[in-house]
Design a protein around this motif. Structure first.
Motif, PDB file in Angstrom:
ATOM      1  N   CYS A  36     107.403 -23.097  20.704  1.00  0.00           N
ATOM      2  CA  CYS A  36     108.130 -21.741  20.320  1.00  0.00           C
ATOM      3  C   CYS A  36     109.441 -22.168  19.233  1.00  0.00           C
ATOM      4  N   GLY A  37     109.272 -21.690  18.393  1.00  0.00           N
ATOM      5  CA  GLY A  37     110.237 -21.928  17.168  1.00  0.00           C
ATOM      6  C   GLY A  37     110.133 -23.108  16.458  1.00  0.00           C
ATOM      7  N   ASP A  58     106.581 -18.942  15.094  1.00  0.00           N
ATOM      8  CA  ASP A  58     107.911 -19.111  14.551  1.00  0.00           C
ATOM      9  C   ASP A  58     107.659 -17.885  13.457  1.00  0.00           C
ATOM     10  N   PRO A  59     108.793 -17.163  13.134  1.00  0.00           N
ATOM     11  CA  PRO A  59     108.904 -15.978  12.099  1.00  0.00           C
ATOM     12  C   PRO A  59     108.882 -16.563  10.757  1.00  0.00           C
ATOM     13  N   ILE A  60     109.079 -17.846  10.547  1.00  0.00           N
ATOM     14  CA  ILE A  60     108.854 -18.498   9.231  1.00  0.00           C
ATOM     15  C   ILE A  60     107.623 -18.631   8.687  1.00  0.00           C
ATOM     16  N   TYR A 116      99.881 -26.666   6.826  1.00  0.00           N
ATOM     17  CA  TYR A 116     100.034 -25.540   7.144  1.00  0.00           C
ATOM     18  C   TYR A 116      99.277 -24.451   6.771  1.00  0.00           C
ATOM     19  N   GLU A 117      98.746 -24.397   5.648  1.00  0.00           N
ATOM     20  CA  GLU A 117      97.730 -23.113   5.456  1.00  0.00           C
ATOM     21  C   GLU A 117      96.313 -23.452   6.074  1.00  0.00           C
ATOM     22  N   TYR A 125      99.324 -21.901  13.683  1.00  0.00           N
ATOM     23  CA  TYR A 125     100.449 -21.476  13.331  1.00  0.00           C
ATOM     24  C   TYR A 125     100.406 -19.982  13.206  1.00  0.00           C
ATOM     25  N   GLN A 126     101.310 -19.118  14.167  1.00  0.00           N
ATOM     26  CA  GLN A 126     101.394 -17.677  14.226  1.00  0.00           C
ATOM     27  C   GLN A 126     102.525 -17.076  13.942  1.00  0.00           C
ATOM     28  N   GLU A 127     102.739 -16.131  13.273  1.00  0.00           N
ATOM     29  CA  GLU A 127     104.042 -15.485  13.084  1.00  0.00           C
ATOM     30  C   GLU A 127     104.232 -14.516  14.170  1.00  0.00           C
TER      31      GLU A 127
END
Length: 239
Positions: A36-37, A58-60, A116-117, A125-127
């Motif tokens: 988380c984060g 993470d919202p990033i 990342y991609e 990796y999820q927003e």
């Protein structure tokens, strides 16, 4: 949580640091983990390369690798330079000085950016962000919150922290949070309140020493589980 890239100061940590911050055992590493984060941490990539399973939120993660990398470069000195004015607040054993710390962080974040991609396409990796997650109940064995909850005590309300932890407990059997310090290197005022409030809601809350300390006196994590009878004592395992 809606954010702009200008609000983000990316600062990532490695798998080795996660293992020490959260006292992760071999069995822990084999479990299904939610980060988380996680931001630009290399934990997900390193775990994936070893055959383990981690989902990072993470919202990033709404931004591209190129955008995150650019923001890392822009904000790097904003993190490193102020450390020289507060050297006494940190333990300089793992890193000898702010420059060595910064170099390690840049290498860690570059490791993340390279993954990342591909990881985003794979769903690693999820927003998403607490306190509302799009996961089923008990979707994970273990949820880890690194340098998010408690660290931003002044910026995020007590009710936000409480709601975030309850949501993490919904989707994971166990939640661990590190550190318990705020940005001023003081123990968060929310820790004691949450110990009481969560216990009244039938959660088991334990504060445990861990083999990692960078913020001085910050070598502790909070471990939370939903009680499942007197024999359920996962948090109290010998570290």
């Amino acid at each position: 949580m809606s954010i702009t890239l200008e609000q983000v100061v990316p600062w990532g940590r490695s798998m080795d640091e996660y293992c020490h911050m959260f006292a992760l055992t071999h069995d822990d590493l084999k479990s299904k983990i939610l980060g988380c984060g996680d931001g630009p941490a290399s934990f997900n990539r390193e775990m994936t390369e070893r055959g383990y399973h981690v989902t990072s939120i993470d919202p990033i993660y709404r931004f591209s690798a190129k955008e995150i990398e650019q923001r890392v470069r822009e904000s790097y000195r904003l993190v490193v330079d102020p450390l020289y004015n507060n050297l006494q607040n940190y333990v300089w054993t793992r890193f000898k000085d702010p420059e060595e710390l910064g170099a390690h962080r840049l290498a860690t974040m570059q490791h993340f950016i390279e993954d990342y991609e591909e990881g985003r396409q794979e769903g690693r990796y999820q927003e998403q962000s607490v306190p509302h997650l799009a996961f089923a109940d008990n979707a994970f064995d273990l949820a880890l919150s690194s340098h998010f909850l408690f660290l931003y005590t002044e910026q995020l309300s007590y009710e936000f922290h409480k709601g975030a932890i309850i949501e993490l407990c919904r989707v994971a059997e166990e939640v661990r949070i590190f550190p318990l310090m705020d940005l001023a290197c003081q123990r968060s005022s929310y820790v004691a309140r949450l110990e009481v409030d969560l216990a009244e809601m039938d959660y088991q809350v334990d504060i445990q020493k861990v083999p990692y300390e960078f913020q001085r006196d910050g070598g502790e994590m909070m471990c939370i589980v939903k009680r499942k009878g007197d024999t359920y004592d996962r948090c109290n395992r010998q570290l």
